[in-house]
Design an enzyme around this catalytic site. Structure first.
Site, PDB file in Angstrom:
ATOM      1  N   GLU A  62       0.793  -1.226   0.000  1.00  0.00           N
ATOM      2  CA  GLU A  62       0.000   0.000   0.000  1.00  0.00           C
ATOM      3  C   GLU A  62       0.830   1.283   0.000  1.00  0.00           C
ATOM      4  O   GLU A  62       0.923   1.993   1.017  1.00  0.00           O
ATOM      5  CB  GLU A  62      -0.962   0.002   1.201  1.00  0.00           C
ATOM      6  N   GLU A 108      -6.047  -7.999  -0.243  1.00  0.00           N
ATOM      7  CA  GLU A 108      -6.664  -7.795   1.082  1.00  0.00           C
ATOM      8  C   GLU A 108      -8.112  -7.393   0.874  1.00  0.00           C
ATOM      9  O   GLU A 108      -8.410  -6.573  -0.011  1.00  0.00           O
ATOM     10  CB  GLU A 108      -5.994  -6.653   1.870  1.00  0.00           C
TER      11      GLU A 108
HETATM   12  C1  FCB Z   1      -4.840  -2.179   5.243  1.00  0.00           C
HETATM   13  C2  FCB Z   1      -3.514  -2.631   5.795  1.00  0.00           C
HETATM   14  C3  FCB Z   1      -3.609  -3.679   6.857  1.00  0.00           C
HETATM   15  C4  FCB Z   1      -4.783  -3.469   7.762  1.00  0.00           C
HETATM   16  C5  FCB Z   1      -6.029  -3.256   6.952  1.00  0.00           C
HETATM   17  C6  FCB Z   1      -7.287  -3.095   7.780  1.00  0.00           C
HETATM   18  O1  FCB Z   1      -4.729  -0.868   4.803  1.00  0.00           O
HETATM   19  O2  FCB Z   1      -2.703  -3.135   4.763  1.00  0.00           O
HETATM   20  O3  FCB Z   1      -2.384  -3.694   7.556  1.00  0.00           O
HETATM   21  O4  FCB Z   1      -4.530  -2.424   8.616  1.00  0.00           O
HETATM   22  O5  FCB Z   1      -5.893  -2.136   6.134  1.00  0.00           O
END
Ligand code: FCB
Length: 441
Positions: free
Chosen positions: A167, A351
């Site tokens: 990210e 994710e």
């Molecule tokens: C993302 C992150 C992860 C976690 C989630 C909820 O931005 O990569 O570490 O905090 O959000």
């Protein structure tokens, strides 16, 4: 769950994701101090000043945790590696215990038939490098390349896939403009430099890993769907600018070798000299692209200096993070990515998940809301595949309840509940539902 494996292409991977500082316990095993430790120790930054010193104690309990991954029938485990665990000073002499840990962790995945999907950096910058300016300092690309080499010489032969940086928006904008993550700056010049150097470091790490003969290398970008608060030109401009800053800057840099003009309007005066000359490194070819997706934002114009925009509250149901649940944004992003940036390159949802209070009741957690969230987002993945986007996998964030950065331990994202007193793990209803979906013949 409303789906089973059969609803997805045969080679589709189901996985879960975690990150090192959020679960390992950074006080163990000779890890060096990180800028998150410093940030958390400064009053007002983190709820109850909580930190990742012990976290889920995954450092000692990783075998039990990987047993849970295996028993759920998951194909892949997306984990991250701590720079400060491997190189406590950020550079120089490696910590043998740190390298041994990631070596054991890798073998423990392979023994269980789980594909190791590594991310080299998920935000724990060694403090000595933060002292030197961290992501503001162009030298970070070289330091990060050296860390990549030290670690991947040890475990790179057994990785299924690797991405350098989790990210980039969070590394750069959230941490240097909004001040909400370490190092907690609110400074436009620092932001512009971090926005550029994070991509330069990404490209340098890819070069290093190609040099080691590695393949299946990608990038992991977080995206939010940006919606204009109303139908005015000003609101549409604000939403397009938010989209540029959050989403298009990073994939534009990596896949097109160009930053969006709408963002350069504000950031160009603050970029380092000759920034354009770095695109040959930044655009190193990748084998896949990862998207982390949670929510959308509703954006309105605001008074004040560039970028002169603000988030306003939207009408949709929200998770415990106060994030609107907007599954459609996932297919919208996947389709747009394929059409405008990545073409035939495999896409992964690296994710996706939600936080809830998740109290233990009668020894279990009945998280029907999380089951619905995952179902609704997987339906959008299928919609994107039907529309021609080459999506090859989905990773739930997260395996375990863990350290949710500035929000401490209260925001529970896990398929598995963790009691932060006893460290006991209890699979939630969502874990059992996912396991049934993946293992039903
Ligand atoms: C993302 C992150 C992860 C976690 C989630 C909820 O931005 O990569 O570490 O905090 O959000």
């Amino acid at each position: 769950m409303q789906f089973t494996r059969k609803d997805f292409p045969e080679d589709f991977l189901f996985g879960v994701a975690t990150s090192s500082y959020q679960i390992e316990g950074h006080a163990f095993g000779g890890a060096g101090r990180t800028h998150w430790d410093d940030y958390a120790a400064t009053p007002g930054n983190v709820v109850r000043a909580e930190h990742g010193g012990r976290a889920c104690d995954h450092y000692h309990r990783y075998e039990q945790d990987l047993d849970l991954v295996q028993a759920a029938g998951l194909d892949a485990y997306r984990f991250s590696t701590s720079w400060a665990r491997v190189l406590p000073e950020g550079r120089g002499t490696p910590n043998p215990e740190g390298l041994d840990f990631y070596d054991r962790l890798t073998d423990a995945m392979l023994e269980r038939g789980i594909k190791p999907c590594a991310t080299l950096y998920h935000w724990e910058l060694p403090s000595p490098l933060a002292d030197l300016g961290g992501w503001r300092n162009r030298d970070i690309a070289g330091w990060f390349g050296d860390f990549t080499e030290v670690l991947m010489k040890r475990i790179g032969d057994r990785m299924y896939s690797v991405a350098p940086i989790n990210e980039p928006w969070c590394v750069a904008w959230l941490s240097h403009f909004m001040g909400l993550h370490a190092p907690g700056l609110r400074d436009i010049r620092a932001t512009a430099r971090a926005m550029h150097h994070v991509l330069l470091a990404h490209g340098r790490a890819i070069e290093v890993m190609r040099g080691l003969g590695m393949s299946n290398l990608g990038g992991v970008f977080n995206m939010e769907w940006s919606t204009a608060a109303d139908d005015t030109d000003d609101a549409r401009h604000a939403a397009a600018l938010y989209d540029g800053i959050y989403n298009r800057w990073f994939v534009g840099g990596v896949f097109k070798g160009a930053y969006p003009e709408i963002v350069l309007d504000g950031l160009e005066p603050h970029l380092p000299h000759n920034w354009q000359d770095d695109f040959p490194t930044i655009t190193q070819p990748l084998d896949w692209c990862g998207l982390n997706y949670y929510t959308r934002k509703v954006i309105a114009p605001a008074p004040g200096p560039w970028p002169s925009l603000t988030e306003v509250e939207g009408p949709l149901p929200k998770t415990f993070m106060d994030w609107e649940i907007y599954p459609q944004g996932l297919s919208q992003h996947l389709i747009r990515l394929a059409q405008e940036y990545t073409g035939d390159l495999p896409l992964y949802v690296t994710e996706n998940g939600m936080a809830a209070p998740d109290p233990l009741v009668d020894g279990g957690v009945d998280d029907q809301d999380r089951i619905a969230y995952i179902d609704d987002h997987l339906a959008e993945v299928r919609r994107a595949i039907d529309a021609g986007a080459p999506v090859k996998g989905h990773f739930v964030w997260s395996l375990l309840d863990n350290y949710e950065w500035s929000l401490g331990y209260e925001k529970r994202f896990g398929l598995v509940h963790v009691d932060f007193e006893t460290l006991e793990r209890t699979p939630k209803a969502s874990y059992h539902a996912l396991a049934r979906a993946l293992t039903t013949a």
